[in-house]
Design a protein around this motif. Structure first.
Motif, PDB file in Angstrom:
ATOM      1  N   ILE A  82     -77.510  24.736 -16.438  1.00  0.00           N
ATOM      2  CA  ILE A  82     -78.811  24.161 -16.121  1.00  0.00           C
ATOM      3  C   ILE A  82     -78.688  22.716 -15.659  1.00  0.00           C
ATOM      4  CG2 ILE A  82     -79.323  23.288 -18.453  1.00  0.00           C
ATOM      5  CD1 ILE A  82     -82.182  24.227 -18.098  1.00  0.00           C
ATOM      6  N   LEU A  83     -77.621  22.022 -16.111  1.00  0.00           N
ATOM      7  CA  LEU A  83     -77.465  20.605 -15.799  1.00  0.00           C
ATOM      8  C   LEU A  83     -77.154  20.346 -14.333  1.00  0.00           C
ATOM      9  CD1 LEU A  83     -75.415  19.463 -18.919  1.00  0.00           C
ATOM     10  CD2 LEU A  83     -77.888  19.498 -18.603  1.00  0.00           C
ATOM     11  N   ALA A  84     -76.721  21.359 -13.628  1.00  0.00           N
ATOM     12  CA  ALA A  84     -76.373  21.194 -12.213  1.00  0.00           C
ATOM     13  C   ALA A  84     -77.579  21.381 -11.296  1.00  0.00           C
ATOM     14  CB  ALA A  84     -75.268  22.181 -11.826  1.00  0.00           C
ATOM     15  N   ASP A  85     -78.741  21.725 -11.857  1.00  0.00           N
ATOM     16  CA  ASP A  85     -79.880  22.076 -11.023  1.00  0.00           C
ATOM     17  C   ASP A  85     -81.165  21.500 -11.608  1.00  0.00           C
ATOM     18  OD1 ASP A  85     -81.750  23.189  -9.370  1.00  0.00           O
ATOM     19  OD2 ASP A  85     -81.310  25.276  -9.879  1.00  0.00           O
ATOM     20  N   PRO A  86     -81.683  20.396 -11.035  1.00  0.00           N
ATOM     21  CA  PRO A  86     -82.938  19.824 -11.547  1.00  0.00           C
ATOM     22  C   PRO A  86     -84.080  20.828 -11.587  1.00  0.00           C
ATOM     23  CG  PRO A  86     -81.891  18.307 -10.019  1.00  0.00           C
ATOM     24  CD  PRO A  86     -81.115  19.587  -9.947  1.00  0.00           C
ATOM     25  N   ARG A  87     -84.109  21.744 -10.631  1.00  0.00           N
ATOM     26  CA  ARG A  87     -85.167  22.742 -10.632  1.00  0.00           C
ATOM     27  C   ARG A  87     -85.066  23.632 -11.870  1.00  0.00           C
ATOM     28  NH1 ARG A  87     -88.598  24.643  -6.740  1.00  0.00           N
ATOM     29  NH2 ARG A  87     -87.501  23.458  -5.155  1.00  0.00           N
ATOM     30  N   ALA A  88     -83.833  23.921 -12.310  1.00  0.00           N
ATOM     31  CA  ALA A  88     -83.653  24.754 -13.497  1.00  0.00           C
ATOM     32  C   ALA A  88     -84.116  24.028 -14.753  1.00  0.00           C
ATOM     33  CB  ALA A  88     -82.185  25.156 -13.632  1.00  0.00           C
ATOM     34  N   CYS A 122     -73.175  13.269 -13.233  1.00  0.00           N
ATOM     35  CA  CYS A 122     -72.883  12.794 -11.877  1.00  0.00           C
ATOM     36  C   CYS A 122     -72.715  11.281 -11.837  1.00  0.00           C
ATOM     37  CB  CYS A 122     -73.970  13.249 -10.907  1.00  0.00           C
ATOM     38  SG  CYS A 122     -75.633  12.714 -11.293  1.00  0.00           S
ATOM     39  N   GLY A 123     -72.626  10.650 -13.013  1.00  0.00           N
ATOM     40  CA  GLY A 123     -72.317   9.228 -13.094  1.00  0.00           C
ATOM     41  C   GLY A 123     -73.403   8.311 -12.571  1.00  0.00           C
ATOM     42  N   ARG A 124     -74.676   8.738 -12.668  1.00  0.00           N
ATOM     43  CA  ARG A 124     -75.776   7.940 -12.128  1.00  0.00           C
ATOM     44  C   ARG A 124     -76.771   7.559 -13.223  1.00  0.00           C
ATOM     45  NH1 ARG A 124     -78.117  11.175  -7.022  1.00  0.00           N
ATOM     46  NH2 ARG A 124     -79.173   9.168  -6.649  1.00  0.00           N
TER      47      ARG A 124
END
Length: 384
Positions: A82-88, A122-124
C-alpha cells in the motif's frame, strides 16, 4: 503489517479551558507501523516505518485507550504494498471506517503512519509529498483545487478560558505574536471582560474568538458590538453543532467571518456549509487522517470556503502531520507544542512562544520512528 502502540499523557503548561470544561492533562496514543522488519529499517535502504497519533476527540466520546485495539485491527488488514500507491492509502479509508466507525482518531493514527512511511520510503518530507501534483493525482484528488492558496505561514496561539487575571497574563506573555485565539463561552459578562482583558494585554495582536459552540444566537448579537470594536477578525463555531441553518442565519447578519469546527468532521459535512460560513477548521483527528483531510480541503475549495488547519492537544507527531497540510490551507492553528510540557516525541514541547509552524526537517514527518516510547511509558520528554 505490524503496529506498535504507546499510550502517553500530555501535561499542559496551563489549565486548558473551553466552553465544555477545563483539563490539565490529556492522554494520546502514538503508533508506529512496520511494513517490513518490525525491529527496524532494512540495513541497505530507507527507514520505511511510519508514525501516527490518535489524540481522541472527546466531544465525540473517543478515548486513547480504545484507539489502541482499533488501530491494531486496521493495520492487520493492510499489505506493505500500500505504501507504493497513494491511491491505495486513500482507498483504504472505507475499510478503516468499517473497523473503527466511531473513532476517527484511531483511523487517523494508522492513515498518518501510512503516509509517513510512504514519504520515508522515497526519502521525501511529507509536506513535499503532499504538495506534489502527481502524488495528489494518484491519490484521486484535483491538483488545481488543492493548490488554490499560497498556504498558511504562521500559527495562532490559544488563550484558553481561565480566571481573568490568568488570561490577561498569558495574553501579555504572547503579546509579541501576530495572532491570538481566545477561547470563550463562559457567559456574556465574563466573555466581555475576557475580551477586554486580552485585547488590553496584547494590543498589537490580531484577535480571533472560538466559542466551541458555547453561545446562543442572542449571545453573539449581544457580544457583536464589542467583537467588532476590538477588531476581532474571525469567529469560530459560535453555536452548538448540528444546526447549520442557525449558523447560516447568524452568518448572514454577522460582519465577522464565521468558521465551522465541530459542525464539520470530514468531507461529507462540507456540502451543508456551502454558502453558509466563510470557512472550516480541518483537524486530522476528527477527519480520520491525512487522506480524508485532503478530501475535506478539496471539498472546501470546491465550495468556496477558506481552510483553517487545526489540532487537538497532540505530540510532535500529530502536529508535524498538521503542519504538512499547512501549504494547502489559508490559516493554521497548530500550537499544541507551546501548550504542553514534556512532550515525549522529539524535539519535545516548546517553552518559547513563536508563530512558526511546527514543521520538522527530514523525511516523512521528521520525527525519528525509533523515538516511540515503550507502551504505557510517557517517555522522558524534552523542552526546546
Amino acid at each position: 503489517m505490524d503496529l506498535r502502540t504507546a499510550l502517553v499523557t500530555l501535561r499542559l503548561r496551563h489549565p486548558f479551558g473551553l466552553s465544555r470544561g477545563t483539563v490539565s492533562e490529556l492522554p494520546s496514543l502514538l503508533v508506529r507501523i512496520d511494513p517490513g522488519d518490525p525491529d527496524g529499517a532494512a540495513a541497505d535502504g530507507p527507514d520505511r516505518r511510519g508514525l501516527g497519533e490518535a489524540s481522541p476527540v472527546r466531544y465525540l466520546g473517543q478515548s486513547a485507550v480504545a484507539a489502541a485495539p482499533l488501530a491494531v485491527a486496521i493495520a492487520a488488514e493492510l499489505s506493505p504494498e500500500i505504501l507504493a500507491d497513494p491511491r491505495a492509502i486513500a482507498a483504504a479509508g472505507p475499510r478503516m471506517r468499517e473497523l473503527a466507525p466511531d473513532h476517527s482518531a484511531a483511523r487517523c493514527a494508522v492513515d498518518t503512519a501510512l503516509w509517513d512511511a510512504a514519504a520515508r520510503a522515497c526519502g521525501r518530507p511529507l509536506a513535499e509529498l503532499l504538495a506534489d501534483p502527481d502524488v495528489l493525482d494518484r491519490a484521486g484528488l484535483d491538483r488545481h483545487v488543492l493548490s488554490a492558496t499560497s498556504g498558511a505561514t504562521v500559527t495562532s496561539y490559544t488563550i484558553a478560558l481561565d480566571e481573568l487575571p490568568a488570561m490577561a497574563a498569558r495574553a501579555a506573555a504572547a503579546a509579541h505574536l501576530p495572532v491570538l485565539k481566545i477561547k470563550l463561552g463562559k457567559g456574556r459578562e465574563f466573555d466581555r471582560a475576557a475580551l477586554r482583558a486580552v485585547a488590553a494585554a496584547a494590543p498589537r495582536a490580531r484577535l480571533r474568538v472560538d466559542a466551541n459552540g458555547g453561545w446562543t444566537p442572542d449571545d453573539v448579537r449581544a457580544l457583536l458590538p464589542l467583537l467588532v470594536d476590538l477588531g476581532v477578525e474571525q469567529l469560530e463555531q459560535p453555536l452548538p453543532a448540528g444546526r447549520p441553518d442557525l449558523l447560516a442565519a447568524l452568518a448572514r447578519d454577522c460582519p465577522l467571518p464565521i468558521y465551522a469546527d465541530e459542525d464539520v468532521q470530514g468531507p461529507d459535512d462540507v456540502a451543508a456549509l456551502r454558502g453558509r460560513v466563510a470557512g472550516i477548521n480541518v483537524k486530522l483527528m476528527k477527519c480520520g487522517g491525512i487522506s480524508p483531510a485532503l478530501a475535506t480541503i478539496a471539498a472546501a475549495r470546491d465550495s468556496g470556503l477558506r481552510v483553517l488547519v487545526g489540532c487537538m492537544i497532540e505530540t510532535r507527531v500529530g502536529l508535524a502531520a498538521g503542519a504538512a497540510l499547512a501549504r494547502l490551507a489559508d490559516e493554521a492553528d497548530l500550537d499544541a507544542h507551546m501548550l504542553t510540557r514534556a512532550d515525549p516525541m522529539p524535539p519535545g514541547s516548546q517553552e518559547r512562544l513563536a508563530p512558526d509552524l511546527p514543521r520538522l526537517c527530514g523525511p516523512g514527518l521528521g520525527v525519528p520512528p525509533g523515538a516511540l516510547p515503550a507502551d504505557g511509558d510517557p517517555g522522558p520528554g524534552r523542552v526546546a
